[in-house]
Design an enzyme around this catalytic site. Structure first.
Site, PDB file in Angstrom:
ATOM      1  CG  ASP A  97      28.198  59.526  69.557  1.00 16.10           C
ATOM      2  OD1 ASP A  97      27.674  60.246  70.439  1.00 16.10           O
ATOM      3  OD2 ASP A  97      29.127  58.722  69.813  1.00 16.10           O
ATOM      4  CD  GLN A 136      26.834  67.337  80.292  1.00 16.99           C
ATOM      5  OE1 GLN A 136      26.161  67.596  81.299  1.00 16.99           O
ATOM      6  NE2 GLN A 136      27.240  68.259  79.444  1.00 16.99           N
ATOM      7  CG  HIS A 182      26.172  66.661  73.613  1.00 14.84           C
ATOM      8  ND1 HIS A 182      26.938  67.105  74.669  1.00 14.84           N
ATOM      9  CD2 HIS A 182      25.960  65.349  73.836  1.00 14.84           C
ATOM     10  CE1 HIS A 182      27.191  66.099  75.488  1.00 14.84           C
ATOM     11  NE2 HIS A 182      26.598  65.019  75.015  1.00 14.84           N
TER      12      HIS A 182
HETATM   13  P1  AMP Z   1      27.207  62.456  76.672  1.00 16.92           P
HETATM   14  O1  AMP Z   1      27.547  61.165  77.354  1.00 16.92           O
HETATM   15  O2  AMP Z   1      25.745  62.759  76.648  1.00 16.92           O
HETATM   16  O3  AMP Z   1      28.047  63.597  77.181  1.00 16.92           O
HETATM   17  O4  AMP Z   1      27.577  62.233  75.134  1.00 16.92           O
HETATM   18  C1  AMP Z   1      28.844  62.504  74.600  1.00 16.92           C
HETATM   19  C2  AMP Z   1      28.906  61.785  73.299  1.00 16.92           C
HETATM   20  O5  AMP Z   1      30.003  62.286  72.569  1.00 16.92           O
HETATM   21  C3  AMP Z   1      29.100  60.258  73.412  1.00 16.92           C
HETATM   22  O6  AMP Z   1      28.018  59.583  72.797  1.00 16.92           O
HETATM   23  C4  AMP Z   1      30.422  60.021  72.699  1.00 16.92           C
HETATM   24  O7  AMP Z   1      30.438  58.819  71.960  1.00 16.92           O
HETATM   25  C5  AMP Z   1      30.523  61.239  71.794  1.00 16.92           C
HETATM   26  N1  AMP Z   1      31.861  61.630  71.400  1.00 16.92           N
HETATM   27  C6  AMP Z   1      32.964  61.708  72.183  1.00 16.92           C
HETATM   28  N2  AMP Z   1      34.017  62.127  71.464  1.00 16.92           N
HETATM   29  C7  AMP Z   1      33.567  62.333  70.192  1.00 16.92           C
HETATM   30  C8  AMP Z   1      34.190  62.780  68.982  1.00 16.92           C
HETATM   31  N3  AMP Z   1      35.480  63.103  68.927  1.00 16.92           N
HETATM   32  N4  AMP Z   1      33.419  62.855  67.870  1.00 16.92           N
HETATM   33  C9  AMP Z   1      32.118  62.520  67.918  1.00 16.92           C
HETATM   34  N5  AMP Z   1      31.478  62.106  69.025  1.00 16.92           N
HETATM   35  C10 AMP Z   1      32.187  62.010  70.155  1.00 16.92           C
END
Ligand code: AMP
Length: 114
Positions: A30, A94, A100
């Site tokens: 992440d 989300q 994910h």
């Molecule tokens: P959610 O809030 O459950 O949709 O989680 C999305 C997650 O994606 C968050 O924890 C973000 O920090 C992570 N995220 C967003 N952009 C990226 C990226 N480019 N690479 C890795 N993680 C990311």
């Protein structure tokens, strides 16, 4: 329509710190970790959320659990414990519309979540 962020990571068009890959799944760190170990496990197939799961996606999700167990073990979490989270929709915050599985560990995690 802009490409989905996580589809971009899966295709290699967008950089990601990838820790696992196979024919159906990918796992990467992440970008904004909420714990010392914070990995995201995604299907290569674009599925927007739990609400978009279809017949036949169950096998991929079961495999994601197996990969989570493997990654937890590799990251030294098998004894200390860890949390697996799938956020779905606005009330769960989300933020990326590609399903994910969060794998969080390496510290004591509070419960209930905020
Ligand atoms: P959610 O809030 O459950 O949709 O989680 C999305 C997650 O994606 C968050 O924890 C973000 O920090 C992570 N995220 C967003 N952009 C990226 C990226 N480019 N690479 C890795 N993680 C990311």
């Amino acid at each position: 329509m802009a490409e989905c962020l996580f589809c971009g990571i899966a295709s290699g068009a967008i950089p990601g710190d990838i820790v696992y890959r196979d024919e159906s799944l990918l796992a990467f760190r992440d970008i904004d970790p909420k714990a010392p170990v914070h990995l995201l496990i995604i299907p290569r197939k674009h599925i927007a959320s739990v609400m978009e799961l279809g017949t036949g996606d169950g096998a991929t999700l079961g495999h994601a659990m197996e990969v989570a167990r493997q990654l937890a073990t590799e990251n030294g979490l098998s004894e200390s414990g860890f949390r697996l989270v799938v956020n779905c929709g606005p009330d769960a915050a989300q933020s990326v519309d590609h399903i994910h599985l969060h794998l969080l560990g390496g510290r004591a995690l509070g419960w209930p979540p905020g």
